[in-house]
Enzyme design. Structure first.
Site, PDB file in Angstrom:
ATOM      1  N   HIS A 235       1.075  -1.224   0.388  1.00 23.34           N
ATOM      2  CA  HIS A 235       0.103  -0.060  -0.262  1.00 23.34           C
ATOM      3  C   HIS A 235       1.235   1.006  -0.059  1.00 23.34           C
ATOM      4  CE1 HIS A 235      -3.411   2.654   0.680  1.00 23.34           C
ATOM      5  NE2 HIS A 235      -4.497   1.950   0.802  1.00 23.34           N
TER       6      HIS A 235
ATOM      7  N   ASP B 273      -8.184  -5.180  -0.757  1.00 24.96           N
ATOM      8  CA  ASP B 273      -8.582  -6.910  -1.396  1.00 24.96           C
ATOM      9  C   ASP B 273      -8.394  -7.739  -1.077  1.00 24.96           C
ATOM     10  OD1 ASP B 273      -9.139  -3.857  -3.649  1.00 24.96           O
ATOM     11  OD2 ASP B 273      -7.588  -3.424  -3.531  1.00 24.96           O
TER      12      ASP B 273
HETATM   13  C1  LIG Z   1      -0.498  -0.305  -3.822  1.00 25.08           C
HETATM   14  C2  LIG Z   1       1.226  -0.678  -4.571  1.00 25.08           C
HETATM   15  C3  LIG Z   1       0.656   0.223  -5.571  1.00 25.08           C
HETATM   16  C4  LIG Z   1       1.915   0.523  -4.005  1.00 25.08           C
HETATM   17  O1  LIG Z   1       3.239   0.753  -4.745  1.00 25.08           O
HETATM   18  P1  LIG Z   1       4.225   2.158  -4.253  1.00 25.08           P
HETATM   19  O2  LIG Z   1       3.767   2.734  -3.254  1.00 25.08           O
HETATM   20  O3  LIG Z   1       4.351   3.189  -5.201  1.00 25.08           O
HETATM   21  O4  LIG Z   1       4.977   0.699  -3.195  1.00 25.08           O
HETATM   22  P2  LIG Z   1       5.933  -0.105  -4.972  1.00 25.08           P
HETATM   23  O5  LIG Z   1       5.612  -0.790  -6.179  1.00 25.08           O
HETATM   24  O6  LIG Z   1       7.499   0.827  -4.444  1.00 25.08           O
HETATM   25  O7  LIG Z   1       6.664  -0.981  -3.685  1.00 25.08           O
HETATM   26  C5  LIG Z   1       8.073  -0.558  -2.727  1.00 25.08           C
HETATM   27  C6  LIG Z   1       8.736  -2.248  -2.132  1.00 25.08           C
HETATM   28  O8  LIG Z   1       7.147  -3.375  -1.661  1.00 25.08           O
HETATM   29  C7  LIG Z   1       7.504  -4.403  -2.826  1.00 25.08           C
HETATM   30  N1  LIG Z   1       5.903  -4.503  -3.800  1.00 25.08           N
HETATM   31  C8  LIG Z   1       5.481  -4.249  -3.035  1.00 25.08           C
HETATM   32  N2  LIG Z   1       4.018  -4.358  -3.344  1.00 25.08           N
HETATM   33  C9  LIG Z   1       4.534  -5.480  -3.622  1.00 25.08           C
HETATM   34  C10 LIG Z   1       3.118  -6.648  -3.814  1.00 25.08           C
HETATM   35  N3  LIG Z   1       2.222  -7.362  -4.750  1.00 25.08           N
HETATM   36  N4  LIG Z   1       3.446  -8.126  -4.108  1.00 25.08           N
HETATM   37  C11 LIG Z   1       5.656  -7.783  -4.162  1.00 25.08           C
HETATM   38  N5  LIG Z   1       6.226  -7.263  -3.903  1.00 25.08           N
HETATM   39  C12 LIG Z   1       5.761  -5.207  -3.909  1.00 25.08           C
HETATM   40  C13 LIG Z   1       8.168  -3.813  -4.239  1.00 25.08           C
HETATM   41  O9  LIG Z   1       8.881  -4.774  -5.187  1.00 25.08           O
HETATM   42  C14 LIG Z   1       9.123  -3.001  -4.294  1.00 25.08           C
HETATM   43  O10 LIG Z   1      10.493  -3.411  -3.316  1.00 25.08           O
HETATM   44  P3  LIG Z   1      11.804  -3.138  -4.253  1.00 25.08           P
HETATM   45  O11 LIG Z   1      11.835  -2.111  -2.411  1.00 25.08           O
HETATM   46  O12 LIG Z   1      12.554  -4.060  -3.684  1.00 25.08           O
HETATM   47  O13 LIG Z   1      11.634  -2.808  -5.538  1.00 25.08           O
HETATM   48  C15 LIG Z   1       1.614  -1.824  -5.352  1.00 25.08           C
HETATM   49  O14 LIG Z   1       2.043  -2.287  -3.279  1.00 25.08           O
HETATM   50  C16 LIG Z   1       0.824  -2.482  -5.832  1.00 25.08           C
HETATM   51  O15 LIG Z   1       0.817  -2.706  -7.512  1.00 25.08           O
HETATM   52  N6  LIG Z   1       0.691  -3.882  -5.379  1.00 25.08           N
HETATM   53  C17 LIG Z   1      -0.403  -4.775  -5.491  1.00 25.08           C
HETATM   54  C18 LIG Z   1      -1.712  -4.350  -6.282  1.00 25.08           C
HETATM   55  C19 LIG Z   1      -2.994  -3.599  -5.325  1.00 25.08           C
HETATM   56  O16 LIG Z   1      -3.099  -4.465  -4.493  1.00 25.08           O
HETATM   57  N7  LIG Z   1      -3.643  -3.050  -5.538  1.00 25.08           N
HETATM   58  C20 LIG Z   1      -4.784  -1.896  -4.463  1.00 25.08           C
HETATM   59  C21 LIG Z   1      -3.840  -1.294  -3.383  1.00 25.08           C
HETATM   60  S1  LIG Z   1      -4.794  -0.859  -2.125  1.00 25.08           S
END
Ligand SMILES: CC(C)(COP(=O)(O)OP(=O)(O)OC[C@H]1O[C@@H](n2cnc3c(N)ncnc32)[C@H](O)[C@@H]1OP(=O)(O)O)[C@@H](O)C(=O)NCCC(=O)NCCS
Length: 407
Positions: free
Chosen positions: A287, A343
């Site tokens: 998140h 979710d």
């Molecule tokens: C929600 C979300 C978009 C947040 O993105 P963000 O704040 O930009 O966080 P990041 O994508 O930079 O993630 C930070 C780290 O955690 C990891 N990470 C975050 N969410 C992850 C996931 N769902 N699965 C695996 N790794 C994850 C990233 O790979 C990253 O690792 P790194 O630092 O080694 O590169 C992201 O966690 C995601 O895509 N989740 C899956 C989709 C989802 O469930 N969306 C609904 C949100 S309510």
């Protein structure tokens, strides 16, 4: 040859007047944040998302307390009026709210005209927009009229989702029961049979948990539209279009696809290890704001387990639980803890209740409409046009060549 450069280093930005840090600077310059991350864009008393403590408050009340003890109808009241109702006023409110559940005949007719390929979210966007034409308060911008519009919208949006789903399945839509709750009517008009009380209770709880989440993308879109002093239906239509995107509302459907792909409890841990080794992002985890577990996931985990036991279909909960555990263990070993978000457990909950996967994102809208409309009302209380600036990164001194002199 004309100088089409963006800006030379040190040259002033035509937007903000500050010198450009470097010629290559086309992304972040310190004057803005990509995706407006962590930017505070205004004040609001509707909802607090505390990402550090893992707390979510609606109008000061913890969602854990609301989920355990309140109802979606009372939460909608809380979001719109800013306080909990007294017994008598709630009885009156709830009666009126429930009475709005039926769709105008014309909207029912519109639902029959969509092509078979139209997705539930596309249909919802267009059908909700159509509701504006048949609202008796349409064009009335008084606060009381706006509240009635918020109530009608919130009561009716689920009726659109289920009526369209039945049409998609080649079935006739079923009229909702005016005295029943939104959760009851959603399940009743979807299946055509009296829903189990536990299903109604848990769906109502899901609606509470999804009702608001501060200035997320769809709420912000609603507020931007409302801030132009456009109408409530237009503002909500903007929000639905924004929620539809896979980066926002679509994650719960993606979670169910993962659970179905895993298919068996014994395959869950291996699946996670393999996906993480391949750097796949697992839907339903992580998140932007919560640095600890999303409190909504904590509540839903408990009810997903209860529902699994009640229906004798614990498989989806058990797979979810193992994915959740493996995800935390694996990411902890890598020095970062990744927790489930709202979710994750909502997917197995909806699936176990027999709700089709393509309705998971529309259910999000059935709940979030209460938050969207609360924010629209708040925007209008103290409105100022939302109009940010962009740092210009295009060419500056292009000479115009008339079309008849171009090749
Ligand atoms: C929600 C979300 C978009 C947040 O993105 P963000 O704040 O930009 O966080 P990041 O994508 O930079 O993630 C930070 C780290 O955690 C990891 N990470 C975050 N969410 C992850 C996931 N769902 N699965 C695996 N790794 C994850 C990233 O790979 C990253 O690792 P790194 O630092 O080694 O590169 C992201 O966690 C995601 O895509 N989740 C899956 C989709 C989802 O469930 N969306 C609904 C949100 S309510």
């Amino acid at each position: 040859m004309a100088d089409t450069s963006v800006r030379t280093p040190g040259e002033k930005c035509p937007t903000c007047g500050q010198p450009s840090p470097s010629k290559e600077s086309k992304t972040e310059t310190g004057r803005f944040k990509a995706g407006l991350e962590d930017v505070v864009a205004g004040t609001s008393s509707v909802c607090l998302v505390d990402g550090i403590e893992g707390r979510l408050l609606y109008r000061g009340y913890n969602i854990v307390d609301l989920a355990e003890q309140s109802t979606f109808s009372e939460v909608a009241y809380l979001l719109w009026y800013g306080r909990l109702p007294g017994k008598k006023e709630f009885a009156q409110f709830d009666k009126t709210f429930r009475s709005y559940v039926e769709l105008p005949e014309e909207t029912g007719m519109i639902l029959r005209l969509f092509p078979r390929a139209a997705t539930p979210m596309e249909v919802l966007r267009t059908a909700v927009s159509s509701l504006g034409h048949y609202d008796p308060d349409s064009g009335n911008t008084a606060h009381d009229a706006s509240l009635r519009k918020a109530m009608r919208l919130t009561a009716r949006i689920g009726s659109i989702v289920t009526a369209h789903e039945r049409l998609r399945q080649g079935l006739e839509p079923i009229k909702p029961v005016p005295g029943e709750s939104i959760a009851y009517n959603f399940l009743y008009t979807l299946k055509g049979e009296k829903p189990e009380p536990l299903f109604v209770k848990i769906l109502d709880l899901c609606l509470i948990l999804h009702a608001d989440h501060e200035w997320n993308a769809s709420t912000f879109a609603a507020r931007v539209t409302a801030a132009t002093m456009s109408d409530m239906y237009s503002s909500v239509t903007s929000a639905i279009g924004t929620l539809k995107g896979p980066l926002h509302g679509g994650a719960n459907e993606a979670v169910m696809k993962v659970l179905l792909e895993i298919g068996e409890v014994g395959k869950a841990k291996e699946w996670v290890k393999d996906a993480l080794a391949r750097k796949v992002k697992i839907p339903g985890f992580g998140h932007r704001v919560y640095k600890t577990e999303d409190p909504r996931a904590t509540v839903l985990r408990k009810y997903a387990e209860q529902l699994g036991k009640h229906t004798g279909q614990s498989k989806w909960y058990e797979i979810s639980r193992l994915v959740d555990q493996e995800m935390l263990e694996y990411t902890q070993r890598e020095g970062k803890k990744i927790y489930p978000n709202v979710d994750f457990y909502s997917a197995s909950v909806y699936y176990t209740m027999g709700i089709p996967t393509q309705l998971f994102t529309p259910i999000f809208a059935v709940s979030r409409i209460s938050g969207w409309t609360a924010h629209i009302l708040e925007q209008w209380e103290n409105n100022r046009l939302i109009r940010p600036r962009a740092e210009y990164t295009g060419p500056l001194r292009l000479p115009y060549v008339p079309i008849d002199q171009r090749g």
